[in-house]
Motif scaffolding. Structure first.
Motif, mmCIF file in Angstrom:
data_model
loop_
_atom_site.group_PDB
_atom_site.id
_atom_site.type_symbol
_atom_site.label_atom_id
_atom_site.label_comp_id
_atom_site.label_asym_id
_atom_site.label_seq_id
_atom_site.Cartn_x
_atom_site.Cartn_y
_atom_site.Cartn_z
ATOM 1 N N PHE A 37 -38.708 -17.123 -68.565
ATOM 2 C CA PHE A 37 -37.262 -16.875 -68.536
ATOM 3 C C PHE A 37 -36.565 -17.615 -69.683
ATOM 4 O O PHE A 37 -35.667 -17.069 -70.329
ATOM 5 N N PHE A 38 -36.991 -18.853 -69.932
ATOM 6 C CA PHE A 38 -36.385 -19.630 -71.012
ATOM 7 C C PHE A 38 -36.713 -19.022 -72.367
ATOM 8 O O PHE A 38 -35.853 -18.965 -73.247
ATOM 9 N N MET A 189 -29.222 -11.699 -67.993
ATOM 10 C CA MET A 189 -30.163 -11.616 -66.870
ATOM 11 C C MET A 189 -31.124 -12.797 -66.821
ATOM 12 O O MET A 189 -31.597 -13.178 -65.752
ATOM 13 N N SER A 190 -31.435 -13.382 -67.965
ATOM 14 C CA SER A 190 -32.371 -14.507 -67.992
ATOM 15 C C SER A 190 -31.679 -15.859 -67.848
ATOM 16 O O SER A 190 -32.310 -16.850 -67.460
ATOM 17 N N LEU A 191 -30.367 -15.914 -68.138
ATOM 18 C CA LEU A 191 -29.637 -17.181 -68.147
ATOM 19 C C LEU A 191 -29.722 -17.956 -66.825
ATOM 20 O O LEU A 191 -30.023 -19.159 -66.850
ATOM 21 N N PHE A 196 -32.387 -23.378 -64.878
ATOM 22 C CA PHE A 196 -33.158 -24.212 -63.958
ATOM 23 C C PHE A 196 -34.552 -24.528 -64.486
ATOM 24 O O PHE A 196 -35.363 -25.123 -63.782
ATOM 25 N N ALA A 197 -34.808 -24.111 -65.717
ATOM 26 C CA ALA A 197 -36.143 -24.330 -66.277
ATOM 27 C C ALA A 197 -36.072 -24.742 -67.737
ATOM 28 O O ALA A 197 -36.889 -24.317 -68.553
#
Length: 216
Positions: A37-38, A189-191, A196-197
């Motif tokens: 995601f990051f 969508m990924s933010l 959290f990562a």
């Protein structure tokens, strides 16, 4: 003249595939230190920054016309990208890339269903080869089908649908408009998951990560 454009198009596609393969390699390298995601967030936000800089120096412009289809292309493309980057970490790079690049199969099917485009014999032959490859690669024929294989196939499916929307969007919207709408969707969508990562990375890893949006 037409033949020259034909070979230019082939060269462009080859170079595009080469660069996307190189990008996947860099994603693979950083995936052991950062969540997918990051990586998606950095890839998308970095792309937006680069395009905005080009916009201010008047190299590119954005004029959205078919906004509904732009949103759909952005959503499906973002899901495909997130799943692809997940698969790059979850399985071998070659396998993840094959799953993702099976998207022409789904693009052809979607174009036939949505836009009534003709499907020729050589298209069917290519589809058959792709389906055979998917069955063999996913171990479906051994009944050893895992969750990551499902996600791999879905990444190609969503990418194929996104590409079919691109074909229709090019009738009304510029390539730059389509690209930045996809990048905005991927960033949004990924933010929430990227926040959290946020990893602690060494300088060399950050440089490798920043190569992802530059190459893309």
């Amino acid at each position: 003249m037409a033949e020259g454009r034909h070979w230019l198009g082939i060269s462009g596609m080859f170079l595009s595939s080469l660069l996307f393969g190189l990008m996947a390699f860099f994603v693979r390298v950083v995936s052991f230190d950062a969540s997918h995601f990051f990586v998606v967030f950095i890839r998308s936000l970095g792309g937006i920054v680069l395009l905005v800089l080009l916009y201010f120096v008047k190299v590119v412009s954005f004029h959205p016309v078919n906004k509904k289809l732009l949103v759909m292309r952005g959503f499906f493309g973002a899901v495909a990208l997130i799943l692809w980057f997940h698969n790059i970490k979850a399985m071998s790079l070659s396998k993840a890339v094959f799953y993702f690049y099976s998207y022409p199969l789904y693009t052809a099917l979607a174009s036939r269903i949505l836009y009534r485009e003709k499907v020729f014999l050589w298209n069917l032959a290519g589809m058959g080869a792709l389906i055979s490859g998917l069955i063999i690669l996913s171990n479906l024929w051994k009944f050893d089908f895992q969750t990551k294989d499902v996600l791999g196939i879905i990444s190609g499916l969503f990418a194929g649908l996104a590409m079919s929307f691109v074909h229709e969007l090019r009738k009304t919207d510029s390539a730059w408009t389509i690209v930045i709408s996809f990048l905005i969707a991927s960033t949004v969508m990924s933010l929430p998951f990227a926040l959290f990562a946020v990893p602690v990375l060494e300088t060399g890893t950050w440089l490798t990560l920043l190569m992802v949006p530059v190459i893309a």
